[in-house]
Design a protein around this motif. Sequence first.
Motif, PDB file in Angstrom:
ATOM      1  N   GLN A   4       0.820  -1.216   0.000  1.00 35.53           N
ATOM      2  CA  GLN A   4       0.000   0.000   0.000  1.00 35.53           C
ATOM      3  C   GLN A   4       0.854   1.266   0.000  1.00 35.53           C
ATOM      4  O   GLN A   4       0.501   2.264  -0.616  1.00 35.53           O
ATOM      5  N   PHE A  18       1.621   0.266  -4.681  1.00 32.19           N
ATOM      6  CA  PHE A  18       0.301   0.738  -5.087  1.00 32.19           C
ATOM      7  C   PHE A  18       0.359   2.148  -5.649  1.00 32.19           C
ATOM      8  O   PHE A  18      -0.216   2.441  -6.703  1.00 32.19           O
ATOM      9  N   PHE A  54      -4.688   1.139 -11.516  1.00 35.16           N
ATOM     10  CA  PHE A  54      -5.742   0.479 -10.736  1.00 35.16           C
ATOM     11  C   PHE A  54      -7.069   1.237 -10.846  1.00 35.16           C
ATOM     12  O   PHE A  54      -8.125   0.622 -10.955  1.00 35.16           O
ATOM     13  N   TYR A  73     -10.523  -7.291  -1.118  1.00 34.71           N
ATOM     14  CA  TYR A  73      -9.484  -6.405  -1.662  1.00 34.71           C
ATOM     15  C   TYR A  73     -10.152  -5.391  -2.589  1.00 34.71           C
ATOM     16  O   TYR A  73     -10.777  -5.769  -3.578  1.00 34.71           O
ATOM     17  N   PHE A 129      -9.257  -3.106  -5.080  1.00 31.50           N
ATOM     18  CA  PHE A 129      -8.014  -2.868  -5.826  1.00 31.50           C
ATOM     19  C   PHE A 129      -7.820  -1.412  -6.241  1.00 31.50           C
ATOM     20  O   PHE A 129      -6.699  -0.952  -6.363  1.00 31.50           O
ATOM     21  N   GLU A 130      -8.945  -0.679  -6.445  1.00 36.52           N
ATOM     22  CA  GLU A 130      -8.769   0.689  -6.950  1.00 36.52           C
ATOM     23  C   GLU A 130      -8.216   1.645  -5.897  1.00 36.52           C
ATOM     24  O   GLU A 130      -7.742   2.735  -6.227  1.00 36.52           O
ATOM     25  N   THR A 131      -8.259   1.211  -4.620  1.00 36.38           N
ATOM     26  CA  THR A 131      -7.659   2.047  -3.572  1.00 36.38           C
ATOM     27  C   THR A 131      -6.500   1.340  -2.884  1.00 36.38           C
ATOM     28  O   THR A 131      -5.805   1.926  -2.052  1.00 36.38           O
ATOM     29  N   GLY A 132      -6.326   0.058  -3.194  1.00 36.72           N
ATOM     30  CA  GLY A 132      -5.268  -0.710  -2.543  1.00 36.72           C
ATOM     31  C   GLY A 132      -5.641  -1.192  -1.149  1.00 36.72           C
ATOM     32  O   GLY A 132      -4.838  -1.852  -0.483  1.00 36.72           O
ATOM     33  N   GLU A 133      -6.877  -0.899  -0.700  1.00 41.62           N
ATOM     34  CA  GLU A 133      -7.269  -1.310   0.650  1.00 41.62           C
ATOM     35  C   GLU A 133      -7.638  -2.788   0.736  1.00 41.62           C
ATOM     36  O   GLU A 133      -8.176  -3.354  -0.215  1.00 41.62           O
ATOM     37  N   VAL A 134      -7.383  -3.370   1.903  1.00 43.92           N
ATOM     38  CA  VAL A 134      -7.818  -4.737   2.180  1.00 43.92           C
ATOM     39  C   VAL A 134      -8.657  -4.710   3.451  1.00 43.92           C
ATOM     40  O   VAL A 134      -8.252  -4.128   4.463  1.00 43.92           O
TER      41      VAL A 134
END
Lengths: 221, 221, 221, 221
Positions: free
Chosen positions: C12, C16, C23, D184, D186-191
């Motif tokens: 992240q 990223f 993305f 996930y 993906f467009e923000t990289g958050e999990v």
Amino acid sequence: MQKLVEGIHQFQTTSFSQQQKLFETLAEGQHPLALFITCSDSRIDPNQLTQTKPGELFILRTAGNIVPPYGSVFAGEAATIEYAVTALNIRDIIVCGHSHCGAMGGLLKPEAVESMPAVKSYLKYAESTRRIVEENYKHLTDPAKRLTLTVEENVLVQLESLRTHPSVAAALSRKELKLHGWVYKFETGEVFTYDPSKNEFVGLGEATNLLAEESRSLPPI
Amino acid sequence: MQKLVEGIHQFQTTSFSQQQKLFETLAEGQHPLALFITCSDSRIDPNQLTQTKPGELFILRTAGNIVPPYGSVFAGEAATIEYAVTALNIRDIIVCGHSHCGAMGGLLKPEAVESMPAVKSYLKYAESTRRIVEENYKHLTDPAKRLTLTVEENVLVQLESLRTHPSVAAALSRKELKLHGWVYKFETGEVFTYDPSKNEFVGLGEATNLLAEESRSLPPI
Amino acid sequence: MQKLVEGIHQFQTTSFSQQQKLFETLAEGQHPLALFITCSDSRIDPNQLTQTKPGELFILRTAGNIVPPYGSVFAGEAATIEYAVTALNIRDIIVCGHSHCGAMGGLLKPEAVESMPAVKSYLKYAESTRRIVEENYKHLTDPAKRLTLTVEENVLVQLESLRTHPSVAAALSRKELKLHGWVYKFETGEVFTYDPSKNEFVGLGEATNLLAEESRSLPPI
Amino acid sequence: MQKLVEGIHQFQTTSFSQQQKLFETLAEGQHPLALFITCSDSRIDPNQLTQTKPGELFILRTAGNIVPPYGSVFAGEAATIEYAVTALNIRDIIVCGHSHCGAMGGLLKPEAVESMPAVKSYLKYAESTRRIVEENYKHLTDPAKRLTLTVEENVLVQLESLRTHPSVAAALSRKELKLHGWVYKFETGEVFTYDPSKNEFVGLGEATNLLAEESRSLPPI
């Protein structure tokens, strides 16, 4: 039934005696020339077509000459193919479709088989055939030509399916088995065979190559 | 293969022309007399046996003339039977076993099919046959007699299985369908039919009743 | 798990942000270059191997890169393949085996998977592979070479199986899809591709033809 | 394909040499940290996301990260899970859904998958997901929020399904295995991870508990 019983009586009193020696010899075992996979259609007689005698053709017949891929169902098709290749050491398998095939007609016209769930379910093993025809031949609208094409494509699709059977795959890779794709047009007596070098079905006499195609396995080391 | 190709050429130049009219008429549709279920064995030719012409017999052939019960697998057997009864309005179904059947031999000798998993799996639909023979005929040790008995019992077992198919059950209950159990001894040309009034297989001429309708197991010897 | 959570944190805060634009664009949809079918093995990273970025490879991974033939089971393989071809309009499918494959090792040594019924059951879809190796390469006794050969043959067997999927068959016949057979030897970084003109696996650079083979369907009329 | 071939060439000449030692060591065997079950979607790269190296993640990927319950089908999912737990002694399994999932979109909009029978059939293993969303979240009409919720619920549903696999059930009961539910974006990289103590998905950093062990359905909104 009366006609069949009379036919058997006629067979016993005429044809049988002419072939009695052959039949007695065959009691010792069978060594057929080929496995012939064709439709249950009453208009097809593989022995008449190839002028073969008892002992010469091992025959698998179901509606539509369909071969479910290996592992999908363990029914007659898989067992018959395996027995032919493994126990009888068959060297040639012919998948033979035919003109005016009702099963292929049902594939093109699903509403015709709506009331027949087992047929409908079986036709899913010809779903590749249906999609090839539907997606690639949209402009082919003549029903008779469309059915002919479907019968041809289905022979090729079932040959693919045949290759997933382990006994077949192993024998192909040993180069001890050949696959052949035929279409029998019973109303004219013609037989067409798939010629991979031309990528089309040609009259049996004109084929430059009788194989549906070459083995794709690695060669023995 | 050369022999088959030559046979087709011979067919085209001789037999076909004698039946050309018939074949042309058949292009309009088929109206077979019966559904004939028999083994893939090369020594059996149902059309020769019954002296029937193209268009007269709808034919299902798999190793061992086995009919999986309805619902167990949706493969060729179920579809072919349903198509024959529902689409073709067939009135008679014959299950025809035969002498020297390799599939029945494998049933009695499981180690013979150990290397053939699809055959082994298919023979589970003849497990009733195996148990009837094993449990009721312990004293019958002669291998040839034991095989003959197995072929006979298997015809009866597969007739039971046939009755589980909805199209068959419904037509039977409408009394529009008859089932027949036959055994063809090819080395002598004889055909035996199951006679329920005698509860045994009798020569086709001697049968008082061609139906296999009542109680259906053979008595212990 | 701690390592994975820390890895995500690192992702992240570093990678990223370098690919954030990409993305964000991908949130609108994916248009992958190919469907990549490979093993679940932890030593294989398809994106690393092909140096592809997110959005470029649609990936199906199960133990042994096995593709059950169509109709055998409706599980993830059939659905993933169909989605790739039909919904995403994929034009290339790669089946990629790899060196030191544990599933292929289990295929050669069935006692190793005896305690794993689901694995054992799944390996029946590689039964053709097992038989090809067992029957055609009896003299090849070196275990490492035998495993390499098995991995190669299995790629070819699974390509056959892939062809039975209707979406694949239809796209092949439209000549809108190509199939590729690869083996990745991870300890050297080499990739071998099946070259049908040579009937062997060759280094990816040496292949004269990247297709596993030509279409066998009839041409559009 | 050209791009993939060039990517492999680039991999061989650059990344591979940096990790050559690692790859050579891995030829002796794999000891992955976890089994990572995720979607085939091209926008997801589990190794990139977790910054893991070859050898660290055993990966099962099918459309929709769906896990059919044990016994329903013996296909790749069951075999891969069993192999991971039994042969590789995996201690953590992550089921990871993702934003903009096409399979979950198809679940909410069945007409979108009408032409894909294998996908449709596979989605029946997410039928619980569909019903939970449909029956409990009627008032949630915003399509984007509805899809996010579906992705989350599906992770929980597939975790339940995972528990029906005997190897998983046994290892859980031995307390040698932990299950984790992730989403996930993906467009923000958050999990996001399912936190059973809060009964919701929370940012991976905020979770007080990484296990998805207790009660597992989200409360109605």
